[in-house]
Design an enzyme around this catalytic site. Structure first.
Site, mmCIF file in Angstrom:
data_model
loop_
_atom_site.group_PDB
_atom_site.id
_atom_site.type_symbol
_atom_site.label_atom_id
_atom_site.label_comp_id
_atom_site.label_asym_id
_atom_site.label_seq_id
_atom_site.Cartn_x
_atom_site.Cartn_y
_atom_site.Cartn_z
ATOM 1 N N ARG A 97 0.851 -1.188 0.000
ATOM 2 C CA ARG A 97 0.000 0.000 0.000
ATOM 3 C C ARG A 97 0.888 1.241 0.000
ATOM 4 N NH1 ARG A 97 -3.445 -2.872 -1.450
ATOM 5 N NH2 ARG A 97 -5.480 -3.284 -0.498
ATOM 6 N N HIS A 144 -1.218 -0.066 -9.727
ATOM 7 C CA HIS A 144 -1.890 -0.936 -8.752
ATOM 8 C C HIS A 144 -2.493 -2.178 -9.441
ATOM 9 C CE1 HIS A 144 -3.914 -1.016 -4.578
ATOM 10 N NE2 HIS A 144 -3.824 -2.239 -5.057
HETATM 11 P P1 NAP Z 1 -1.810 -11.786 4.951
HETATM 12 O O1 NAP Z 1 -1.954 -13.212 4.515
HETATM 13 O O2 NAP Z 1 -2.714 -11.264 6.001
HETATM 14 O O3 NAP Z 1 -0.294 -11.606 5.421
HETATM 15 C C1 NAP Z 1 0.144 -10.463 6.083
HETATM 16 C C2 NAP Z 1 1.568 -10.692 6.583
HETATM 17 O O4 NAP Z 1 2.051 -9.455 7.131
HETATM 18 C C3 NAP Z 1 1.649 -11.739 7.689
HETATM 19 O O5 NAP Z 1 2.840 -12.488 7.557
HETATM 20 C C4 NAP Z 1 1.721 -10.879 8.956
HETATM 21 O O6 NAP Z 1 2.377 -11.477 10.063
HETATM 22 C C5 NAP Z 1 2.545 -9.713 8.445
HETATM 23 N N1 NAP Z 1 2.375 -8.535 9.312
HETATM 24 C C6 NAP Z 1 1.241 -7.854 9.618
HETATM 25 N N2 NAP Z 1 1.494 -6.857 10.476
HETATM 26 C C7 NAP Z 1 2.821 -6.905 10.724
HETATM 27 C C8 NAP Z 1 3.691 -6.139 11.552
HETATM 28 N N3 NAP Z 1 3.245 -5.128 12.303
HETATM 29 N N4 NAP Z 1 5.006 -6.475 11.582
HETATM 30 C C9 NAP Z 1 5.476 -7.521 10.845
HETATM 31 N N5 NAP Z 1 4.697 -8.282 10.023
HETATM 32 C C10 NAP Z 1 3.391 -7.971 9.979
HETATM 33 O O7 NAP Z 1 -1.939 -10.790 3.705
HETATM 34 P P2 NAP Z 1 -1.749 -11.115 2.149
HETATM 35 O O8 NAP Z 1 -2.949 -11.791 1.602
HETATM 36 O O9 NAP Z 1 -0.430 -11.780 1.977
HETATM 37 O O10 NAP Z 1 -1.711 -9.622 1.545
HETATM 38 C C11 NAP Z 1 -0.715 -8.701 1.929
HETATM 39 C C12 NAP Z 1 -1.006 -7.315 1.396
HETATM 40 O O11 NAP Z 1 -0.740 -7.250 -0.003
HETATM 41 C C13 NAP Z 1 -2.443 -6.828 1.493
HETATM 42 O O12 NAP Z 1 -2.752 -6.399 2.801
HETATM 43 C C14 NAP Z 1 -2.481 -5.709 0.492
HETATM 44 O O13 NAP Z 1 -2.118 -4.488 1.116
HETATM 45 C C15 NAP Z 1 -1.399 -6.091 -0.521
HETATM 46 N N6 NAP Z 1 -1.959 -6.405 -1.847
HETATM 47 C C16 NAP Z 1 -1.600 -5.621 -2.920
HETATM 48 C C17 NAP Z 1 -2.083 -5.943 -4.180
HETATM 49 C C18 NAP Z 1 -1.631 -5.160 -5.394
HETATM 50 O O14 NAP Z 1 -2.113 -5.419 -6.492
HETATM 51 N N7 NAP Z 1 -0.722 -4.247 -5.279
HETATM 52 C C19 NAP Z 1 -2.923 -7.044 -4.357
HETATM 53 C C20 NAP Z 1 -3.265 -7.791 -3.252
HETATM 54 C C21 NAP Z 1 -2.792 -7.474 -1.991
HETATM 55 P P3 NAP Z 1 1.775 -12.809 10.756
HETATM 56 O O15 NAP Z 1 2.136 -13.939 9.811
HETATM 57 O O16 NAP Z 1 2.527 -12.893 12.038
HETATM 58 O O17 NAP Z 1 0.303 -12.598 10.904
HETATM 59 C C1 GLV Z 2 -5.468 -5.206 -3.819
HETATM 60 O O1 GLV Z 2 -4.780 -4.256 -3.632
HETATM 61 C C2 GLV Z 2 -5.890 -6.103 -2.782
HETATM 62 O O2 GLV Z 2 -5.699 -5.775 -1.592
HETATM 63 O O3 GLV Z 2 -6.457 -7.171 -3.105
#
Ligand code: NAP
Ligand code: GLV
Length: 317
Positions: free
Chosen positions: A232, A280
């Protein structure tokens, strides 16, 4: 014997034409009433909402919602809305996004590691000039956030034999990955950064992670790597990145998300020679995969079965 009332599902996705999404959901949720929210019309009571970046007015118009399904992995926009206190929030897990993150991360790391930009510049001048091979062991990649998307990225990079490091909130172990080093929590951040040259950010945006890509943290990376930022915009302090690029500490940045989207035309990132910008799209929400996951979770919730992907509003993701 009476028949059960149909499920009532309201749909709203900012900047998206709703017709095909609504038709697909109707097909997946047999017998359900599904409609696109129209703030100009009197609100209809709904049990469930399927949304992306909803306005507060949608929550206000539907006080009877039991569960809200987010059309994305990141829930920062969802959590900016005040929902009824007992509502269940559910986010997308992968749904075709993890492989997209893996291909974008590998492309960025490999393009840099194999110096393909330099070869392309040479080719434009018809210059045949092999460079000395780099030692892969000297190019560790750190992934911030080892959740659903981060894990897939780590595994894809490890398949190319890059040493991989991960940083998460709680300890995560990927002992099967050769070269893996795991770090967690605030105390783990400095050693994680010092052990990484390239950095991929896949953290959720929470109060604890906002502004985390700042001068103090990025300057602790080993010099000469890339910032690959797919999470983000508010994670990144733009001027700190520009300063680290200008000083040469970072060799480049691959940015997909921005504090203001669309990225304003005058922003320095558009024209910086070592910054690559995409709008994005690092991992796009795929309609069929996403709605199939949401429909199966919505039905599970409706029938009182366990549902994966529940958001913890206190944790912020
Ligand atoms: P997720 O499965 O919830 O994983 C989040 C990870 O971040 C987990 O390993 C979590 O730790 C870690 N985390 C959270 N808070 C933290 C902190 N304070 N310090 C250290 N580590 C921390 O999320 P995801 O599905 O992988 O998605 C991640 C992010 O990608 C989304 O939130 C979104 O912002 C971004 N995204 C971007 C796009 C794009 O097109 N650009 C698309 C999709 C998603 P734990 O394992 O300990 O819980
Ligand atoms: C896209 O940014 C998502 O969070 O799925």
């Amino acid at each position: 014997m009476g028949t059960a009332a149909p499920m009532r599902v309201v749909f709203h996705a900012a900047d998206t034409r709703p017709e095909r999404w609504v038709r697909s959901l109707e097909g997946l949720l047999e017998g359900a009433e599904v409609w696109a929210w129209n703030p100009q019309e009197p609100p209809r009571p709904a049990d469930y909402a399927v949304v992306w970046a909803p306005p507060q007015a949608l929550a206000d118009a539907h006080p009877g919602l039991r569960a809200v399904f987010n059309l994305g992995a990141g829930v920062d926009a969802l959590l900016r809305v005040r929902w009824p206190s007992d509502v269940t929030l559910v986010r997308l897990d992968d749904a075709g996004m993890a492989v997209q993150m893996a291909e974008r991360s590998c492309e960025a790391v490999i393009r840099h590691f194999r110096e393909l930009d330099a070869y392309e510049a040479q080719a434009r001048d018809a210059r045949w000039k092999p460079r000395a091979p780099r030692q892969r062991s000297q190019w560790p990649v750190g992934v911030m956030g080892t959740g659903v998307l981060g894990e897939r990225v780590l595994r894809a990079l490890a398949a190319f034999d890059f040493p991989v490091r991960g940083w998460s909130r709680t300890p995560r172990e990927f002992a099967d990955l050769p070269g893996w080093q795991g770090f967690h929590g605030e105390a783990g951040l400095a050693p994680f950064l010092a052990a990484s040259r390239h950095l991929v950010c896949l953290l959720p945006l929470t109060p604890a992670t906002e502004g985390i890509l700042c001068q103090r943290n990025l300057s602790q990376l080993q010099p000469g790597g890339l910032l690959i930022h797919f999470a983000r915009g508010a994670h990144l302090v733009d001027e700190d990145l520009l300063a680290l690029l200008d000083s040469g500490h970072l060799d480049g940045a691959v940015l997909d998300v921005f504090g203001v989207e669309p990225l304003p035309e005058a922003h320095a990132f558009w024209r910086h020679p070592r910054v690559r910008v995409t709008p994005h799209v690092a991992a796009q929400t795929l309609r069929d995969e996403s709605l199939a996951q949401i429909a199966s979770r919505l039905l599970a919730f409706h029938h009182g079965r366990p549902v994966r992907g529940r958001v913890d509003p206190l944790r912020g993701y």
